[in-house]
Design an enzyme around this catalytic site. Structure first.
Site, PDB file in Angstrom:
ATOM      1  N   TYR A  40       1.247  -1.376   0.232  1.00 28.33           N
ATOM      2  CA  TYR A  40      -0.157  -0.290  -0.025  1.00 28.33           C
ATOM      3  C   TYR A  40       1.036   1.141  -0.480  1.00 28.33           C
ATOM      4  O   TYR A  40       1.711   1.336  -0.135  1.00 28.33           O
ATOM      5  CB  TYR A  40      -0.915  -0.249   1.422  1.00 28.33           C
ATOM      6  CG  TYR A  40      -1.946   0.659   1.128  1.00 28.33           C
ATOM      7  CD1 TYR A  40      -2.746   0.750  -0.238  1.00 28.33           C
ATOM      8  CD2 TYR A  40      -2.743   1.682   1.506  1.00 28.33           C
ATOM      9  CE1 TYR A  40      -4.197   1.136  -0.255  1.00 28.33           C
ATOM     10  CE2 TYR A  40      -3.574   2.581   1.909  1.00 28.33           C
ATOM     11  CZ  TYR A  40      -4.751   2.678   0.547  1.00 28.33           C
ATOM     12  OH  TYR A  40      -5.619   3.489   0.407  1.00 28.33           O
ATOM     13  N   LYS A  95     -20.530 -19.581 -10.676  1.00 23.91           N
ATOM     14  CA  LYS A  95     -20.008 -19.509 -11.923  1.00 23.91           C
ATOM     15  C   LYS A  95     -18.464 -19.512 -10.909  1.00 23.91           C
ATOM     16  O   LYS A  95     -17.690 -19.684 -10.676  1.00 23.91           O
ATOM     17  CB  LYS A  95     -20.200 -18.469 -12.449  1.00 23.91           C
ATOM     18  CG  LYS A  95     -22.039 -19.226 -12.809  1.00 23.91           C
ATOM     19  CD  LYS A  95     -21.787 -19.813 -14.196  1.00 23.91           C
ATOM     20  CE  LYS A  95     -23.199 -20.070 -14.204  1.00 23.91           C
ATOM     21  NZ  LYS A  95     -23.295 -20.919 -15.732  1.00 23.91           N
ATOM     22  N   GLU A 137     -24.113 -13.437 -17.358  1.00 24.49           N
ATOM     23  CA  GLU A 137     -25.144 -14.498 -17.184  1.00 24.49           C
ATOM     24  C   GLU A 137     -26.762 -14.169 -16.128  1.00 24.49           C
ATOM     25  O   GLU A 137     -26.659 -13.194 -15.824  1.00 24.49           O
ATOM     26  CB  GLU A 137     -24.404 -14.617 -15.487  1.00 24.49           C
ATOM     27  CG  GLU A 137     -24.668 -16.810 -15.339  1.00 24.49           C
ATOM     28  CD  GLU A 137     -24.175 -16.900 -15.579  1.00 24.49           C
ATOM     29  OE1 GLU A 137     -23.272 -17.781 -16.526  1.00 24.49           O
ATOM     30  OE2 GLU A 137     -25.365 -18.580 -16.138  1.00 24.49           O
ATOM     31  N   ASP A 138     -27.062 -15.150 -17.105  1.00 23.84           N
ATOM     32  CA  ASP A 138     -28.966 -14.969 -16.241  1.00 23.84           C
ATOM     33  C   ASP A 138     -29.880 -14.193 -16.581  1.00 23.84           C
ATOM     34  O   ASP A 138     -30.345 -13.729 -15.707  1.00 23.84           O
ATOM     35  CB  ASP A 138     -28.266 -15.748 -14.972  1.00 23.84           C
ATOM     36  CG  ASP A 138     -28.695 -17.184 -15.397  1.00 23.84           C
ATOM     37  OD1 ASP A 138     -28.827 -17.803 -15.505  1.00 23.84           O
ATOM     38  OD2 ASP A 138     -28.627 -17.987 -14.206  1.00 23.84           O
ATOM     39  N   ALA A 196     -36.837 -20.442 -26.814  1.00 27.68           N
ATOM     40  CA  ALA A 196     -36.159 -19.805 -27.663  1.00 27.68           C
ATOM     41  C   ALA A 196     -35.757 -17.940 -26.722  1.00 27.68           C
ATOM     42  O   ALA A 196     -36.007 -17.115 -27.261  1.00 27.68           O
ATOM     43  CB  ALA A 196     -38.093 -19.188 -28.683  1.00 27.68           C
ATOM     44  N   GLY A 197     -34.793 -18.513 -25.171  1.00 26.61           N
ATOM     45  CA  GLY A 197     -34.769 -17.799 -24.761  1.00 26.61           C
ATOM     46  C   GLY A 197     -33.086 -17.048 -25.262  1.00 26.61           C
ATOM     47  O   GLY A 197     -33.638 -17.635 -26.323  1.00 26.61           O
ATOM     48  N   ALA A 198     -32.053 -16.793 -24.148  1.00 28.80           N
ATOM     49  CA  ALA A 198     -30.940 -16.592 -24.771  1.00 28.80           C
ATOM     50  C   ALA A 198     -30.297 -17.847 -24.831  1.00 28.80           C
ATOM     51  O   ALA A 198     -29.338 -18.408 -25.734  1.00 28.80           O
ATOM     52  CB  ALA A 198     -30.404 -15.911 -22.668  1.00 28.80           C
ATOM     53  N   ASN A 320     -23.322 -25.756 -19.570  1.00 21.51           N
ATOM     54  CA  ASN A 320     -22.070 -24.884 -19.819  1.00 21.51           C
ATOM     55  C   ASN A 320     -20.858 -24.775 -18.475  1.00 21.51           C
ATOM     56  O   ASN A 320     -20.006 -24.412 -18.872  1.00 21.51           O
ATOM     57  CB  ASN A 320     -23.017 -23.600 -19.544  1.00 21.51           C
ATOM     58  CG  ASN A 320     -23.406 -22.851 -19.108  1.00 21.51           C
ATOM     59  OD1 ASN A 320     -23.215 -23.121 -17.302  1.00 21.51           O
ATOM     60  ND2 ASN A 320     -24.746 -22.088 -18.951  1.00 21.51           N
TER      61      ASN A 320
HETATM   62  N1  LIG Z   1     -27.842 -26.837 -18.652  1.00 23.35           N
HETATM   63  C1  LIG Z   1     -27.136 -25.766 -18.965  1.00 23.35           C
HETATM   64  O1  LIG Z   1     -25.735 -25.819 -19.235  1.00 23.35           O
HETATM   65  C2  LIG Z   1     -28.350 -24.361 -18.950  1.00 23.35           C
HETATM   66  C3  LIG Z   1     -29.594 -24.542 -19.315  1.00 23.35           C
HETATM   67  N2  LIG Z   1     -30.152 -23.328 -18.740  1.00 23.35           N
HETATM   68  C4  LIG Z   1     -31.709 -23.526 -18.603  1.00 23.35           C
HETATM   69  O2  LIG Z   1     -32.490 -23.501 -19.558  1.00 23.35           O
HETATM   70  C5  LIG Z   1     -33.068 -22.543 -19.323  1.00 23.35           C
HETATM   71  C6  LIG Z   1     -33.784 -20.724 -20.235  1.00 23.35           C
HETATM   72  O3  LIG Z   1     -32.862 -20.354 -19.302  1.00 23.35           O
HETATM   73  P1  LIG Z   1     -32.698 -18.707 -20.441  1.00 23.35           P
HETATM   74  O4  LIG Z   1     -32.248 -18.586 -22.213  1.00 23.35           O
HETATM   75  O5  LIG Z   1     -31.349 -18.350 -19.938  1.00 23.35           O
HETATM   76  O6  LIG Z   1     -33.585 -18.679 -20.103  1.00 23.35           O
HETATM   77  P2  LIG Z   1     -34.612 -17.432 -20.811  1.00 23.35           P
HETATM   78  O7  LIG Z   1     -35.311 -16.669 -19.849  1.00 23.35           O
HETATM   79  O8  LIG Z   1     -34.355 -16.151 -22.479  1.00 23.35           O
HETATM   80  O9  LIG Z   1     -35.534 -17.757 -21.574  1.00 23.35           O
HETATM   81  C7  LIG Z   1     -36.520 -19.366 -21.764  1.00 23.35           C
HETATM   82  C8  LIG Z   1     -37.737 -19.524 -22.852  1.00 23.35           C
HETATM   83  O10 LIG Z   1     -37.883 -20.714 -22.974  1.00 23.35           O
HETATM   84  C9  LIG Z   1     -39.372 -20.188 -22.725  1.00 23.35           C
HETATM   85  N3  LIG Z   1     -40.450 -21.134 -22.261  1.00 23.35           N
HETATM   86  C10 LIG Z   1     -40.613 -20.613 -20.443  1.00 23.35           C
HETATM   87  N4  LIG Z   1     -41.264 -21.872 -19.924  1.00 23.35           N
HETATM   88  C11 LIG Z   1     -42.269 -22.062 -21.363  1.00 23.35           C
HETATM   89  C12 LIG Z   1     -42.893 -23.258 -21.583  1.00 23.35           C
HETATM   90  N5  LIG Z   1     -43.104 -23.727 -20.195  1.00 23.35           N
HETATM   91  N6  LIG Z   1     -42.680 -24.117 -22.865  1.00 23.35           N
HETATM   92  C13 LIG Z   1     -42.140 -23.455 -24.060  1.00 23.35           C
HETATM   93  N7  LIG Z   1     -41.228 -22.977 -23.663  1.00 23.35           N
HETATM   94  C14 LIG Z   1     -40.927 -22.098 -22.193  1.00 23.35           C
HETATM   95  C15 LIG Z   1     -39.898 -18.761 -23.124  1.00 23.35           C
HETATM   96  O11 LIG Z   1     -40.598 -18.382 -23.448  1.00 23.35           O
HETATM   97  P3  LIG Z   1     -41.403 -16.878 -23.931  1.00 23.35           P
HETATM   98  O12 LIG Z   1     -39.568 -16.071 -24.301  1.00 23.35           O
HETATM   99  O13 LIG Z   1     -41.999 -16.873 -24.493  1.00 23.35           O
HETATM  100  O14 LIG Z   1     -40.720 -15.998 -22.446  1.00 23.35           O
HETATM  101  C16 LIG Z   1     -38.143 -18.407 -23.172  1.00 23.35           C
HETATM  102  O15 LIG Z   1     -38.433 -18.410 -24.594  1.00 23.35           O
HETATM  103  C17 LIG Z   1     -33.034 -22.348 -18.058  1.00 23.35           C
HETATM  104  O16 LIG Z   1     -33.761 -23.490 -17.421  1.00 23.35           O
HETATM  105  C18 LIG Z   1     -32.624 -22.680 -17.691  1.00 23.35           C
HETATM  106  O17 LIG Z   1     -31.215 -22.767 -16.214  1.00 23.35           O
HETATM  107  C19 LIG Z   1     -29.324 -21.778 -19.644  1.00 23.35           C
HETATM  108  C20 LIG Z   1     -28.488 -21.958 -19.744  1.00 23.35           C
HETATM  109  C21 LIG Z   1     -27.570 -23.000 -19.513  1.00 23.35           C
HETATM  110  C1  LIG Z   2     -26.338 -24.075 -16.308  1.00 20.79           C
HETATM  111  C2  LIG Z   2     -27.281 -22.214 -15.929  1.00 20.79           C
HETATM  112  O1  LIG Z   2     -25.882 -21.091 -17.014  1.00 20.79           O
HETATM  113  C3  LIG Z   2     -28.320 -21.842 -15.752  1.00 20.79           C
HETATM  114  O2  LIG Z   2     -29.030 -23.266 -15.808  1.00 20.79           O
HETATM  115  O3  LIG Z   2     -28.460 -20.857 -16.177  1.00 20.79           O
HETATM  116 MG   LIG Z   3     -26.975 -19.285 -16.306  1.00 22.60          MG
END
Ligand SMILES: NC(=O)C1=CN([C@@H]2O[C@H](COP(=O)(O)OP(=O)(O)OC[C@H]3O[C@@H](n4cnc5c(N)ncnc54)[C@H](OP(=O)(O)O)[C@@H]3O)[C@@H](O)[C@H]2O)C=CC1
Ligand SMILES: CC(=O)C(=O)O
Ligand SMILES: [Mg+2]
Length: 762
Positions: A40, A95, A137-138, A196-198, A320
């Site tokens: 320091y 993480k 993340e998330d 249809a998310g991230a 991941n």
């Molecule tokens: N195994 C791994 O390494 C990872 C797993 N994940 C998992 O994937 C999932 C999504 O994460 P992420 O993409 O970050 O989150 P997001 O919130 O970006 O996406 C979630 C998506 O799922 C859709 N959704 C939610 N409920 C339903 C349903 N009942 N039927 C069909 N579609 C549905 C949502 O629809 P809408 O767009 O209409 O809201 C949205 O498109 C989480 O459970 C997460 O834990 C994520 C990253 C890594």
């Molecule tokens: C594994 C992870 O990053 C998730 O489920 O969001």
């Molecule tokens: Mg995540």
């Protein structure tokens, strides 16, 4: 365990001791006033000024280069939804923990109260100077796409949204391997994506770039199929819109589909939906913590399935965690300005390829499994596989350099590989060198106890790695059964059942009889002895039918060494055999002798042992610096043991002045030459620490190496048997597969040395 117990366990895990999962640990000395002055004010001003003049110096003087921010706003935490920034903190700390244990990357987790895209971007830009990389993340879709796009464009350090790209990389690797196993071509497979998310969007993009045909992929969000007629969606998701009219719901879509990707929410897929899928379907239900369909239910529904989830408690964890630590490691090490497509694809290929290599036993043990093998229940590596850091990070670093985003080159890849291993506490530079030498000229090694799983696994590894050509001794049926039960791959390896080899037994027995007829061995007895695999194996080596033998896993040392001594005998000019351990410590290799054979050596015998060890250490390309140990330093104590060691040193100095050895001395003086110099400046070892220790008795040597090994301070390679005329090496009772592989490698190098053509002087 019931749900309530699981919940309580998880809460206890986080709350007990220091709350949370990570802490900050200083990396510089800080105990003296001087240390504090440097750490320091005023000392700290100097690096500040250097960095002010040249920003790149931050990588030399601060933790920036190894520090990643794990940043979330808590809007899509696992599959738990928008639970807010603070509630996301356990995931972000998690993480951080994974970054540290798997890739030695330090993490600050930042949970931001930032719901708008602009707020989020502004905050992250504000903290850029602190970090070497940003792991987003998330963060929910679609905001995450814009946030990542802008930050990538506006920051000069690598930014990666893990849920998008980490997941895409791992599931991409898993998809390549699953398709190979199910004999499906990527261009032909029909893919249904739930979510249809991230994660879903990014995974889908990755699959297209790996070869999936765009029209063969359909995607669902919570409102149903993404179609060209929908008006509620952003451009990014519309890239996956279909104009098909025959799909009303996911059940329709799954009819005839080859692959189902779940990145949506727990339990949204029902067994009957899987029934409609094509033959040999692939299902990755990756929602966390609960998958779209439970593992057990899916495999019960479809016997021909390859099933994966994001969970660690079932086979095929597509998560991941297999990617982000190593991707950032590679990116940070070359100071990449971004993580680009080339780096991602390199990671995909590295992970996919690693799954096809033999799995280290330590990995199987971590999961209480016998043997993981590339197949339906092992499509990608396990997160605890320590080879990931070298395989993935090196591939990523190489791709960064080749694609022009690296700001730092790596000149020596093998040095980089060593550095990566050291980060995980693995310093096997010397064993790697020995392995390279072994591979340059693999030798035939006979495994005397081949009706044993560990021996067979070791044989598979040395065969696969081209370290040795194994020959298996034992009951053929028993060996083949173990191979079959453990899905080992030993195709083409010769199996010899000694009791069925009458001609050989006769030949070997005659030779033994010639050697030992005046030492109590009759021809009849020699014939009987040859039915023992240790006599048979040693005879194969003696007759040049094998180059080396490995034994000892199931019998005590004395029983195993005797046949070798009787059949092969000692090297010409050598009076006795001895055992040596190579202890691989954090400070480099240290050789210990005699740790196995001579119980209470005389001074003359200590000299013999020292000479054997001296010769062997040189074969490892290490210049021996030998300390002969006792509980006294250069006459500071009287007693039988110090006196015996003193005498051995006197003999060594008189008769072998070329050997760098000194003593008697205590072990701490041997390892700390500063202390030695201060107190005994006349010592031959005062300019550098000893690297070879000779113990006064077997008892002390044995205790020393076992203690070091058990305390986790060193890996023991050995015992390396010294002084035999031909290479026979005896592993310790109950050794691990890794220990056996190490011994085979040493046996090969020993065989190479012993069969070197004699060079005649002209
Ligand atoms: N195994 C791994 O390494 C990872 C797993 N994940 C998992 O994937 C999932 C999504 O994460 P992420 O993409 O970050 O989150 P997001 O919130 O970006 O996406 C979630 C998506 O799922 C859709 N959704 C939610 N409920 C339903 C349903 N009942 N039927 C069909 N579609 C549905 C949502 O629809 P809408 O767009 O209409 O809201 C949205 O498109 C989480 O459970 C997460 O834990 C994520 C990253 C890594
Ligand atoms: C594994 C992870 O990053 C998730 O489920 O969001
Ligand atoms: Mg995540």
């Amino acid at each position: 365990m019931n749900t309530q117990n699981k919940k309580q366990d998880a809460l206890d895990y986080h709350s007990q001791g220091r709350p949370g999962k990570i802490e900050v640990v200083p990396t510089k000395p800080h105990s003296s006033q001087r240390d504090l002055t440097l750490a320091y004010s005023p000392g700290v001003a100097e690096p500040c000024l250097e960095i002010a003049a040249d920003a790149d110096k931050a990588y030399n003087y601060t933790a920036k280069g190894n520090l990643v921010a794990v940043i979330s706003n808590g809007t899509a935490v696992l599959g738990l939804g928008n639970i807010g920034a603070l509630a996301s903190k356990p995931v972000m700390e998690g993480k951080g923990l994974l970054f540290k244990i798997f890739a030695d990357i330090d993490v600050f987790d930042l949970e931001l109260n930032a719901d708008s895209v602009e707020d989020f971007i502004k905050m992250v830009k504000g903290v850029e100077p602190t970090f070497g990389g940003i792991n987003l993340e998330d963060i929910k879709a679609p905001e995450c796409f814009e946030i990542e796009r802008r930050l990538k464009a506006e920051l000069n350090i690598p930014v990666m949204h893990d849920d998008q790209h980490g997941t895409a990389i791992i599931s991409g690797a898993a998809l390549l391997n699953a398709c190979e196993l199910q004999k499906k071509k990527l261009k032909d497979i029909k893919v249904v994506v739930s979510g249809a998310g991230a994660a879903a969007v990014s995974c889908a993009k990755m699959y297209l770039s790996l070869g999936v045909t765009p029209k063969n992929l359909v995607m669902f969000d919570i409102n149903g199929l993404i179609t060209t007629s929908r008006t509620d969606l952003d451009e990014i998701r519309m890239e996956f819109a279909t104009s098909r009219k025959d799909i009303n719901n996911i059940t329709d879509a799954l009819k005839g589909a080859d692959v189902l990707i779940g990145l949506s929410a727990g339990d949204v897929i029902k067994p009957e939906m899987l029934m409609g899928m094509a033959k040999n379907p692939i299902v990755f239900a990756m929602a966390n913590p609960n998958p779209e369909i439970a593992y057990d239910l899916a495999v019960k529904t479809r016997k021909d399935i390859i099933m994966a989830t994001g969970r660690s408690d079932y086979p095929n964890q597509v998560n991941n965690v297999l990617g982000f630590p190593y991707i950032f490691r590679g990116a940070l090490d070359v100071r990449a300005t971004s993580i680009n497509e080339e780096m991602k694809i390199a990671a995909v290929r590295a992970i996919a390829n690693l799954a096809k290599k033999s799995v280290p036993d330590a990995v199987s043990q971590a999961y209480n499994a016998r043997n993981f093998k590339f197949g339906k229940e092992y499509i990608i590596p396990k997160p605890v596989d320590s080879r990931l850091i070298t395989e993935v990070s090196m591939a990523v670093a190489k791709a960064a350099i080749e694609s022009g985003v690296a700001r730092k080159a790596i000149a020596d890849w093998s040095k980089y590989e060593d550095e990566l291993k050291k980060r995980l506490g693995i310093d096997d530079t010397i064993m790697r060198q020995v392995t390279t030498n072994a591979k340059a000229n693999p030798k035939k090694v006979v495994f005397a106890e081949a009706d044993n799983y560990k021996i067979l696994k070791a044989a598979q590894i040395v065969k696969e790695e081209k370290i040795a050509i194994p020959i298996l001794l034992g009951n053929k049926e028993a060996i083949q059964r173990i191979i079959y039960e453990n899905v080992l791959d030993l195709e083409g390896v010769e199996i010899i059942e000694p009791v069925l080899e009458q001609e050989r037994i006769k030949k070997y027995a005659e030779a033994l009889y010639q050697k030992r007829q005046r030492r109590g061995v009759t021809l009849f007895e020699a014939n009987k002895l040859m039915r023992d695999r240790n006599y048979f194996g040693a005879s194969m080596v003696e007759f040049g039918e094998a180059d080396a033998m490995i034994s000892g896993l199931t019998k005590n040392y004395a029983t195993t060494v005797k046949p070798a001594l009787q059949v092969i005998g000692v090297e010409p000019g050598v009076k006795r055999v001895a055992g040596m351990y190579m202890m691989i410590t954090k400070k480099g290799p240290v050789f210990f002798g005699d740790t196995t054979v001579n119980v209470d050596p005389t001074p003359e015998e200590l000299v013999d042992i020292t000479l054997l060890v001296n010769k062997s250490v040189k074969q490892f390309n290490v210049k021996p610096r030998i300390a002969l140990l006792s509980y006294s330093n250069f006459g500071s104590n009287t007693g039988e043991i110090p006196e015996k060691v003193r005498q051995a040193v006197r003999l060594l100095h008189k008769n072998h002045p070329d050997v760098v050895a000194d003593g008697e001395m205590q072990a701490n003086f041997a390892m700390n030459n500063e202390m030695l110099k201060e107190n005994f400046p006349f010592s031959a070892l005062s300019d550098a620490p000893a690297n070879t220790l000779i113990f006064p008795t077997l008892e002390s040597g044995n205790m020393a190496y076992k203690l070091l090994q058990e305390l986790g301070e060193a890996e023991a390679v050995g015992p390396i048997l010294l002084g035999l005329n031909k290479p026979v090496h005896i592993v310790q009772l109950g050794s691990s597969v890794r220990e056996i592989v190490n011994m085979v490698t040493i046996a090969v190098v020993d065989a190479q040395a012993k069969t070197k053509p004699v060079t005649t002087k002209k």
